[in-house]
Every structure is written in structure tokens, then in C-alpha cells.
Design an enzyme around this catalytic site. Structure first.
Site, short mmCIF file in Angstrom:
data_model
loop_
_atom_site.label_atom_id
_atom_site.label_comp_id
_atom_site.label_asym_id
_atom_site.label_seq_id
_atom_site.Cartn_x
_atom_site.Cartn_y
_atom_site.Cartn_z
CG HIS A 166 -2.04 0.86 1.28
ND1 HIS A 166 -2.37 1.71 0.27
CD2 HIS A 166 -2.96 1.11 2.27
CE1 HIS A 166 -3.43 2.44 0.61
NE2 HIS A 166 -3.80 2.09 1.84
CG HIS B 235 -3.98 0.89 -8.26
ND1 HIS B 235 -5.30 0.78 -7.91
CD2 HIS B 235 -3.43 1.78 -7.39
CE1 HIS B 235 -5.54 1.58 -6.89
NE2 HIS B 235 -4.42 2.19 -6.55
CG ASP C 216 3.16 4.63 -4.24
OD1 ASP C 216 2.98 5.73 -3.71
OD2 ASP C 216 2.59 3.60 -3.88
#
Ligand code: CMC
Length: 382
Positions: free
Chosen positions: A224, A264, A319
Site C-alpha cells: 500500500h 493497482h 508511487d
């Protein structure tokens, strides 16, 4: 009873929400109807917090009052500072320090005895938590550097003030705006693992401090929030080994390694937040060191063009570009996930408030697959 097992709750609807919506096929993210691109370009993090918590974008006077109410709650007490110092001395991880800090904030909560069903009080508590997180985090970092914490500057917005408290120097406009944008991009994202954790805790009518502490805990995992740090570590590994990024990514994929910052659960295409951060990364590269931008784009191009990973729905997530942006802003690598938490706290609080307004205890079930008819044998006969 429904027999369908949905491991990881994938695709399961558990609530209605007006806060954010993700179209994973189109790569679109909206907060209360506003495209993330417009908010990132035109709003500040404070405006986005107001939007999430109050349902509309603030007018100038509303924003002024809201910003003031956040600014005056920034200070953390001496016990929190002393704990940050002790944890820094003990080499504690920043996410663990943050988890402890948020839990400690409740000790000085002036409305600690408020009825949990008083959602206005919960909102005020949420505001206090959000205002104090940057101060506690920056203090932790200062103690790690053997420096004294820097007092918050009431003339700076939340993003600029955090950078100021972290470094002791006023950030320039580019740094402040870039960081503010990163906070906006991370503020909310549907029922991700940490938001759902906060909601589960909130659904027991536990207080908002517990819900946010749980959110920090859930965000700390590498699947995460921890991925942004992993991405930067990979980029540094490539740079320090003097390896051609292409060679690194070929090897990594041949070995079946997961590439941090790719893939994702909801997006099947490139995450829109990654697009915006990629632009910022490019701008920072044009004005400074372009190697990070070059390495990330080389990896992305290889995975999408040579490996067809993007076609398979494994595309860059938020990210992938945030790590190198933070790095170029001079933020220590292990602070990336805490920064994510600093922003996402706004989303956790918004979801808890929304859910508690029409609360139902969250209580799923597991399909039992253990034995049925064991005969109990007492301890001395086992
Ligand atoms: N690199 C290479 N292959 C991947 C990757 C990756 N990063 N992610 C998924 N895959 C492959 C995976 O090996 C699997 O292949 P196969 O079907 O051949 O076994 C397939 O894609 C599906 O993987 P999955 O684990 O079932 O997908 P998921 O939806 O459960 O996982 C994820 C989502 C984010 C956990 C995963 O993509 C991952 O581990 N990514 C790397 C960590 C990361 O970047 N996390 C940040 C997520 S975004 C920010 C946030 O929400 O906090």
C-alpha cells in the site's frame, strides 16, 4: 447467506460514498465530482480538505476561517515531542513514530468526552489531528538529525509549513507548490486498505484518533503506502550500481520480480496521479538533475513497450513518480510513506464522518474450512 467468496474483497460494494470515484479503465479520479487534474492545478490542499469534509469548495471567507482553524491547532505538546525524541533516538521507523504520535494526540483533546455520535465534534477532532501530524513528523525528523524542532510558521500553508519545519528553511515556490500538489493527489482514493481500516474502526463508533491510528498502521505496508519508498530505493540501487536502467529492468522482470510503483487493484491503465507527478518530475529534472526522470521513464517505456505490461493492466501507479519528486525536494526517503499518511488522513477522516452519519457496524464473515468434529482431549492426556 451469500456463498460467494471475494478474497481481498475485490469489487465488493460495502458502502455508498460521495467523496471520490475512480474509473480504473479510463484512468480517471474525481473528488466530489471535480477531476483530480483540476484540483491539483487550481486548488490548495486546504481547499481540498474543506471540499472533502464539507461537501463544497470553500468561498474565500470560508477558506480563511478554515485555514486559521487548522493553523491554530498545529502545536503538539511537550509529551508528544519528548516521545518523538525518544523514538528518533531508538531508530524507530517514521511510520511507527507517526502511529504513536496520532494515538498520543488524544490525550490533549479538549473534546475528549464528546459523545461519539456528535459528528461535529468528530470533525473538529479530525481537524486537530490533521493540523498536528505535520508538526509531529517534522519534529521526529529534526530529532533524528540531532536538531531542535522548528515551530510552525502561521504565515505558511500546510504544505510549505511542513517543508519549513522539516528543514528549518522557507521552501521556494516551486517546492511548496509541488509538495502541495502531492498532498492533493494523495488525499483520497475510494476504499483503499487504509481508508477501509479507518472505516471499520469508525463503524464500531470508536473515536477518530483510533480510526486514524489504524489508517496509519494499514498504510505502512509495502503493498500500500510503502511502495513509494521502495521505488526510490530501486532508483538509487540502479544509480549506485552504474547499471543501465534497461539492464536492471530486464533482469528484474526475467527474475519475476514485482516492480514497485507498478500495478493497482483498481486501475487497469496508468494512474492519473502518476501522470501529474510525472509532469512535476520532468519539470524538476529540467531545472536540476535529470537522472531520476530518465531512469523512471526508461523503466516505464520498457515495461509498457517491450513487456506489454501496461496492456495487461499493470501500469505506473501514483508511487512510481512520487518517490523521485520527493527526493528532488530533499525529503528523506523513509518519510515518503508518512507524508502519504499526512495527506490521506484527510480522506480517512472524511470517510469516517460520512460512514458514521449512516452507520452500520462492519462485520463480514469467513468461510470456515477447518475440521468439524474433533474430540477434545484434556491437556494432561494430549
Ligand atoms: N510488477 C510486475 N508484475 C506485477 C506487478 C508489478 N508491480 N503487480 C502485479 N503484477 C502481476 C502479478 O505478478 C500477477 O501476475 P500473474 O497473474 O501472472 O501471477 C498479476 O500482475 C496480478 O497481480 P495481483 O497481485 O493479483 O494484483 P493485485 O490487484 O492484487 O495487486 C498490487 C495490486 C498493488 C498489490 C500489485 O500490483 C503490487 O504488488 N504492486 C507493487 C507494489 C505497489 O506499487 N503498490 C502501490 C499500490 S498504489 C498506492 C496505494 O494504493 O497505496
Amino acid at each position: 447467506m451469500v456463498d460467494d467468496l471475494k478474497k481481498g474483497l475485490e469489487g465488493v460494494l460495502v458502502a455508498e460514498s460521495e467523496l471520490s470515484s475512480i474509473d480504473g479503465d479510463a484512468g480517471r479520479l474525481i473528488y466530489r465530482g471535480y477531476p483530480i487534474e483540476d484540483l491539483a492545478r487550481g486548488a490548495t490542499y486546504e481547499e481540498v480538505l474543506y471540499l472533502l469534509w464539507n461537501g463544497h469548495l470553500p468561498h474565500a471567507d470560508e477558506l480563511e476561517a478554515f485555514t486559521e482553524s487548522l493553523t491554530e491547532e498545529r502545536t503538539v505538546n511537550d509529551d508528544v515531542l519528548a516521545t518523538m525524541e525518544r523514538l528518533a533516538d531508538a531508530d524507530e521507523r517514521p511510520m511507527a513514530a507517526l502511529r504513536t504520535a496520532v494515538s498520543m494526540f488524544s490525550a490533549t483533546e479538549p473534546e475528549g468526552d464528546a459523545d461519539p455520535e456528535d459528528l461535529d465534534a468528530t470533525a473538529r477532532k479530525g481537524r486537530r489531528i490533521t493540523a498536528k501530524i505535520p508538526t509531529a513528523l517534522a519534529a521526529f525528523e529534526r530529532y533524528r538529525l540531532d536538531e531542535e524542532p522548528v515551530d510552525p510558521d502561521p504565515d505558511l500553508g500546510l504544505a510549505a509549513n511542513f517543508l519549513y519545519m522539516l528543514t528549518g528553511e522557507q521552501p521556494d515556490d516551486v517546492a511548496a507548490e509541488t509538495f502541495d500538489q502531492a498532498l492533493i493527489l494523495h488525499a483520497d482514493h475510494g476504499l483503499n486498505a487504509s481508508t477501509f481500516t479507518s472505516m471499520v474502526i469508525g463503524s464500531t463508533m470508536a473515536d477518530i484518533y483510533s480510526a486514524v491510528t489504524g489508517g496509519v498502521a494499514a498504510l505502512s505496508g509495502p503493498l500500500h503506502g510503502g511502495a513509494n519508498q521502495d521505488v526510490m530505493e530501486v532508483l538509487i540501487e540502479i544509480d549506485e550500481s552504474n547499471k543501465d536502467p534497461l539492464e536492471w529492468v530486464e533482469e528484474a522482470t526475467d527474475e519475476g520480480r514485482r516492480i514497485p510503483g507498478f500495478g493497482h487493484r483498481v486501475y487497469n491503465v496508468k494512474d492519473p496521479r502518476a501522470r501529474i507527478l510525472q509532469e512535476r518530475s520532468k519539470e524538476l529534472a529540467e531545472n536540476g538533475d535529470d537522472k531520476w526522470y530518465d531512469i523512471t521513464t526508461t523503466i516505464e517505456n520498457y515495461l509498457s513497450e517491450e513487456k506489454g505490461l501496461v496492456e495487461k493492466g499493470i501500469a505506473p501507479n501514483v508511487d512510481f513518480y512520487s518517490g523521485s519528486v520527493y527526493y528532488q525536494l530533499g525529503i528523506p526517503i523513509d518519510m515518503y510513506t508518512p507524508i502519504f499518511a499526512m495527506s490521506r488522513a484527510g480522506g480517512w477522516i472524511a470517510h469516517v464522518l460520512e460512514y458514521q452519519d449512516d452507520n452500520r457496524l462492519i462485520r463480514p464473515r469467513a468461510r470456515y474450512t477447518g475440521p468439524e468434529d474433533e474430540t477434545f482431549v484434556s491437556l494432561d492426556e494430549r
